[in-house]
Design a protein around this motif. Sequence first.
Motif, PDB file in Angstrom:
ATOM      1  N   ASP A  90      25.731  -2.989 -15.447  1.00 22.09           N
ATOM      2  CA  ASP A  90      24.729  -2.013 -15.024  1.00 22.09           C
ATOM      3  C   ASP A  90      24.575  -0.909 -16.074  1.00 22.09           C
ATOM      4  O   ASP A  90      25.573  -0.416 -16.617  1.00 22.09           O
ATOM      5  CB  ASP A  90      25.135  -1.414 -13.681  1.00 22.09           C
ATOM      6  N   TYR A  91      23.353  -0.493 -16.322  1.00 27.68           N
ATOM      7  CA  TYR A  91      23.093   0.542 -17.325  1.00 27.68           C
ATOM      8  C   TYR A  91      23.841   1.824 -17.008  1.00 27.68           C
ATOM      9  O   TYR A  91      24.343   2.509 -17.917  1.00 27.68           O
ATOM     10  CB  TYR A  91      21.589   0.811 -17.420  1.00 27.68           C
ATOM     11  N   ASP A  92      23.954   2.176 -15.723  1.00 23.61           N
ATOM     12  CA  ASP A  92      24.591   3.437 -15.359  1.00 23.61           C
ATOM     13  C   ASP A  92      26.083   3.476 -15.676  1.00 23.61           C
ATOM     14  O   ASP A  92      26.694   4.549 -15.651  1.00 23.61           O
ATOM     15  CB  ASP A  92      24.351   3.744 -13.883  1.00 23.61           C
ATOM     16  N   ASP A  93      26.667   2.314 -15.978  1.00 30.13           N
ATOM     17  CA  ASP A  93      28.059   2.329 -16.437  1.00 30.13           C
ATOM     18  C   ASP A  93      28.197   3.156 -17.707  1.00 30.13           C
ATOM     19  O   ASP A  93      29.253   3.767 -17.949  1.00 30.13           O
ATOM     20  CB  ASP A  93      28.542   0.901 -16.726  1.00 30.13           C
ATOM     21  N   PHE A  94      27.134   3.197 -18.504  1.00 29.12           N
ATOM     22  CA  PHE A  94      27.189   3.966 -19.747  1.00 29.12           C
ATOM     23  C   PHE A  94      27.299   5.467 -19.486  1.00 29.12           C
ATOM     24  O   PHE A  94      27.868   6.194 -20.298  1.00 29.12           O
ATOM     25  CB  PHE A  94      25.965   3.672 -20.616  1.00 29.12           C
ATOM     26  N   LEU A  95      26.734   5.918 -18.366  1.00 33.12           N
ATOM     27  CA  LEU A  95      26.861   7.338 -18.032  1.00 33.12           C
ATOM     28  C   LEU A  95      28.327   7.713 -17.845  1.00 33.12           C
ATOM     29  O   LEU A  95      28.779   8.758 -18.324  1.00 33.12           O
ATOM     30  CB  LEU A  95      26.052   7.653 -16.766  1.00 33.12           C
ATOM     31  N   ASP A  96      29.085   6.860 -17.180  1.00 37.88           N
ATOM     32  CA  ASP A  96      30.497   7.145 -16.963  1.00 37.88           C
ATOM     33  C   ASP A  96      31.325   6.979 -18.241  1.00 37.88           C
ATOM     34  O   ASP A  96      32.375   7.614 -18.397  1.00 37.88           O
ATOM     35  CB  ASP A  96      31.036   6.231 -15.861  1.00 37.88           C
ATOM     36  N   GLN A  97      30.854   6.134 -19.150  1.00 42.70           N
ATOM     37  CA  GLN A  97      31.577   5.934 -20.414  1.00 42.70           C
ATOM     38  C   GLN A  97      31.245   7.004 -21.451  1.00 42.70           C
ATOM     39  O   GLN A  97      31.924   7.114 -22.475  1.00 42.70           O
ATOM     40  CB  GLN A  97      31.233   4.553 -20.974  1.00 42.70           C
ATOM     41  N   TRP A  98      30.214   7.761 -21.198  1.00 46.70           N
ATOM     42  CA  TRP A  98      29.770   8.810 -22.124  1.00 46.70           C
ATOM     43  C   TRP A  98      30.607  10.068 -21.871  1.00 46.70           C
ATOM     44  O   TRP A  98      30.435  10.738 -20.862  1.00 46.70           O
ATOM     45  CB  TRP A  98      28.286   9.067 -21.885  1.00 46.70           C
ATOM     46  N   LYS A  99      31.530  10.385 -22.793  1.00 44.61           N
ATOM     47  CA  LYS A  99      32.477  11.472 -22.563  1.00 44.61           C
ATOM     48  C   LYS A  99      32.188  12.744 -23.365  1.00 44.61           C
ATOM     49  O   LYS A  99      32.672  13.811 -23.011  1.00 44.61           O
ATOM     50  CB  LYS A  99      33.901  10.995 -22.886  1.00 44.61           C
ATOM     51  N   ALA A 100      31.447  12.629 -24.465  1.00 47.63           N
ATOM     52  CA  ALA A 100      31.118  13.799 -25.292  1.00 47.63           C
ATOM     53  C   ALA A 100      32.361  14.608 -25.656  1.00 47.63           C
ATOM     54  O   ALA A 100      32.326  15.835 -25.726  1.00 47.63           O
ATOM     55  CB  ALA A 100      30.098  14.680 -24.559  1.00 47.63           C
ATOM     56  N   GLU A 101      33.468  13.901 -25.919  1.00 43.30           N
ATOM     57  CA  GLU A 101      34.753  14.581 -26.064  1.00 43.30           C
ATOM     58  C   GLU A 101      34.864  15.432 -27.328  1.00 43.30           C
ATOM     59  O   GLU A 101      35.714  16.330 -27.404  1.00 43.30           O
ATOM     60  CB  GLU A 101      35.891  13.558 -26.021  1.00 43.30           C
ATOM     61  N   GLN A 102      33.993  15.182 -28.322  1.00 45.69           N
ATOM     62  CA  GLN A 102      34.032  15.997 -29.548  1.00 45.69           C
ATOM     63  C   GLN A 102      32.773  16.862 -29.701  1.00 45.69           C
ATOM     64  O   GLN A 102      32.463  17.332 -30.796  1.00 45.69           O
ATOM     65  CB  GLN A 102      34.212  15.092 -30.771  1.00 45.69           C
ATOM     66  N   PHE A 103      32.073  17.076 -28.617  1.00 44.29           N
ATOM     67  CA  PHE A 103      30.848  17.873 -28.620  1.00 44.29           C
ATOM     68  C   PHE A 103      31.156  19.321 -28.995  1.00 44.29           C
ATOM     69  O   PHE A 103      31.946  19.989 -28.342  1.00 44.29           O
ATOM     70  CB  PHE A 103      30.211  17.795 -27.231  1.00 44.29           C
ATOM     71  N   ASP A 104      30.514  19.800 -30.061  1.00 43.40           N
ATOM     72  CA  ASP A 104      30.686  21.170 -30.532  1.00 43.40           C
ATOM     73  C   ASP A 104      29.303  21.736 -30.841  1.00 43.40           C
ATOM     74  O   ASP A 104      28.815  21.642 -31.971  1.00 43.40           O
ATOM     75  CB  ASP A 104      31.571  21.188 -31.782  1.00 43.40           C
ATOM     76  N   PRO A 105      28.644  22.301 -29.834  1.00 45.60           N
ATOM     77  CA  PRO A 105      27.262  22.746 -30.044  1.00 45.60           C
ATOM     78  C   PRO A 105      27.131  23.814 -31.127  1.00 45.60           C
ATOM     79  O   PRO A 105      26.110  23.853 -31.832  1.00 45.60           O
ATOM     80  CB  PRO A 105      26.840  23.272 -28.672  1.00 45.60           C
ATOM     81  N   ARG A 141      23.741  11.832 -10.450  1.00 41.71           N
ATOM     82  CA  ARG A 141      23.288  11.142 -11.669  1.00 41.71           C
ATOM     83  C   ARG A 141      22.855  12.141 -12.747  1.00 41.71           C
ATOM     84  O   ARG A 141      21.705  12.204 -13.174  1.00 41.71           O
ATOM     85  CB  ARG A 141      22.148  10.182 -11.313  1.00 41.71           C
ATOM     86  N   ASN A 142      23.792  12.931 -13.186  1.00 42.68           N
ATOM     87  CA  ASN A 142      23.561  13.867 -14.282  1.00 42.68           C
ATOM     88  C   ASN A 142      24.890  14.146 -14.982  1.00 42.68           C
ATOM     89  O   ASN A 142      25.951  13.764 -14.498  1.00 42.68           O
ATOM     90  CB  ASN A 142      22.897  15.156 -13.781  1.00 42.68           C
ATOM     91  N   THR A 143      24.829  14.810 -16.106  1.00 38.83           N
ATOM     92  CA  THR A 143      26.030  14.976 -16.939  1.00 38.83           C
ATOM     93  C   THR A 143      26.991  16.029 -16.414  1.00 38.83           C
ATOM     94  O   THR A 143      28.107  16.144 -16.918  1.00 38.83           O
ATOM     95  CB  THR A 143      25.646  15.348 -18.382  1.00 38.83           C
ATOM     96  N   VAL A 144      26.572  16.804 -15.428  1.00 39.83           N
ATOM     97  CA  VAL A 144      27.502  17.764 -14.822  1.00 39.83           C
ATOM     98  C   VAL A 144      28.419  17.054 -13.834  1.00 39.83           C
ATOM     99  O   VAL A 144      29.616  17.350 -13.738  1.00 39.83           O
ATOM    100  CB  VAL A 144      26.724  18.907 -14.132  1.00 39.83           C
ATOM    101  N   ARG A 145      27.879  16.061 -13.136  1.00 42.38           N
ATOM    102  CA  ARG A 145      28.627  15.358 -12.085  1.00 42.38           C
ATOM    103  C   ARG A 145      29.378  14.128 -12.592  1.00 42.38           C
ATOM    104  O   ARG A 145      30.386  13.741 -12.007  1.00 42.38           O
ATOM    105  CB  ARG A 145      27.664  14.926 -10.977  1.00 42.38           C
ATOM    106  N   ARG A 146      28.862  13.527 -13.662  1.00 39.63           N
ATOM    107  CA  ARG A 146      29.464  12.296 -14.186  1.00 39.63           C
ATOM    108  C   ARG A 146      29.520  12.350 -15.710  1.00 39.63           C
ATOM    109  O   ARG A 146      28.936  13.229 -16.341  1.00 39.63           O
ATOM    110  CB  ARG A 146      28.653  11.065 -13.735  1.00 39.63           C
ATOM    111  N   GLY A 147      30.215  11.381 -16.289  1.00 38.22           N
ATOM    112  CA  GLY A 147      30.249  11.279 -17.742  1.00 38.22           C
ATOM    113  C   GLY A 147      30.855  12.492 -18.415  1.00 38.22           C
ATOM    114  O   GLY A 147      32.025  12.811 -18.196  1.00 38.22           O
ATOM    115  N   PRO A 148      30.073  13.216 -19.203  1.00 41.37           N
ATOM    116  CA  PRO A 148      30.612  14.386 -19.910  1.00 41.37           C
ATOM    117  C   PRO A 148      31.131  15.483 -18.979  1.00 41.37           C
ATOM    118  O   PRO A 148      32.006  16.259 -19.343  1.00 41.37           O
ATOM    119  CB  PRO A 148      29.399  14.883 -20.703  1.00 41.37           C
ATOM    120  N   ARG A 149      30.560  15.545 -17.771  1.00 47.65           N
ATOM    121  CA  ARG A 149      30.890  16.588 -16.786  1.00 47.65           C
ATOM    122  C   ARG A 149      30.690  17.991 -17.372  1.00 47.65           C
ATOM    123  O   ARG A 149      31.529  18.882 -17.242  1.00 47.65           O
ATOM    124  CB  ARG A 149      32.316  16.402 -16.245  1.00 47.65           C
ATOM    125  N   LYS A 150      29.545  18.133 -18.012  1.00 49.24           N
ATOM    126  CA  LYS A 150      29.179  19.408 -18.618  1.00 49.24           C
ATOM    127  C   LYS A 150      27.682  19.639 -18.474  1.00 49.24           C
ATOM    128  O   LYS A 150      26.900  18.690 -18.426  1.00 49.24           O
ATOM    129  CB  LYS A 150      29.515  19.419 -20.117  1.00 49.24           C
TER     130      LYS A 150
END
Length: 449
Positions: A90-105, A141-150
Amino acid sequence: MTNESASPEEWQQLSRPTPEWFQNSPFGIFIHWGAYSVPAWAEPIGALGTIDDDRKWFTHNPYAEWYYNTIRIDGSPAQQYHKETYGGGDYDDFLDQWKAEQFDPADWVELFKFAGADYVVPTTKHHDGIALWDAPGTGERNTVRRGPRKDLIGEIASAVEAKGLKLGLYYSGGLDWHVRPFPPHITSESVHDTARPKDAGYAEYAYNHVVDLVDKYRPHVLWNDIEWPDAGKHFGGHGLGTLFQHFYSTNPEGVVNDRWGATHKDYATSEYEHSSQSESESQWENCRGIGFSFGYNQVEGPEQSLTGKQLARHLTDVVSRGGHFLLNVGPRADGTIPEIQRQALTDLGRWMANAKQYLVGGRPLEDAPAESQSDPWIRWVDRGTEVVAFVDSQGEGAEAALELGPDRFALAKASLAGPGGSVDFDGQVLKVTLTADRLGPVIVRIPRG
């Protein structure tokens, strides 16, 4: 107000002078970052506008951010890749795999500012419907609730403000493959008409999103994509006209692009080599990626990517014709900017450190000599008391002759602005000699006579 579609006269009432900040902002940075950055896969077949066959374009789509659509096209190489690599999950599996762990805005925006950018436009919701902030009505279904959680948009917005740049926000009002699923697109007609949501429910959903973005982040640019649901093209409740009024009241210096259907715009857009007719309007912007994709595409390499020197040429060409250039960056899923893209921006920035002052506020030169498409490459910008020639060549020691009416310009007083060559006036012709160490087009200042 009723909810009937607004008349051309009603939309016309929104027209206003272009804010000075936008007129003097030749260069912006686009950011396409989403769950599609996890697979980060597309076929780099070419630039939009160079492939006329719709079926070929969509089946072999070079836009990695369209992965969700392409993998649903039977027989597409993307579908095969998805099956082999992810088991057809499922495409939405990618949302959970998207961690943005090195994100430095802050690091991102520091790079963008060094490159010479005036404004930054991150994607808040692409066609896959995944929001990069806690958007109303999106549930989990957004990055605050899943995935990056930000709140990725909030963090980018804060970094942009801290560096003194202007914030724009991209939103896909025309498509949402999750909220309004349709069969996969294989024609441009389905994208822009027959398979896009037009109903009042979706119009309200999109309206609530964009109002929330305006209220939370106070952008200077609203950059809609594809279209706007037809049932919302009015000045009533949840209407697009009402949305524009709210945006302008919140930010009187705000501007909107032209992808809202036949409604209202402050400026027109072209994309790669598509919609070039927009480039004849008084205010326009060309957008493209460093490669052929907006979202990060792991398949792309140097052969598909523009260098800093090539970006300097493209930016100069756009400004010389009266436009703005919105250059896209596609970060990896972990939040790092790929080295090819980072190097291109860094090299562009080294040239822009000197060149930008001659682009800001520049206008096309009336009655300019015909453009040279090959060698030598020359573009002209009018700065009022002087004109500026940007000269480049594929060769290292090439010479260019600038042919201008001596009665209009003080050719004997021409000077080089920055490194990369030399100028010489022999009484008839102004000659520019280019050196091998130039960072981009050489800049020649010529006072008016």
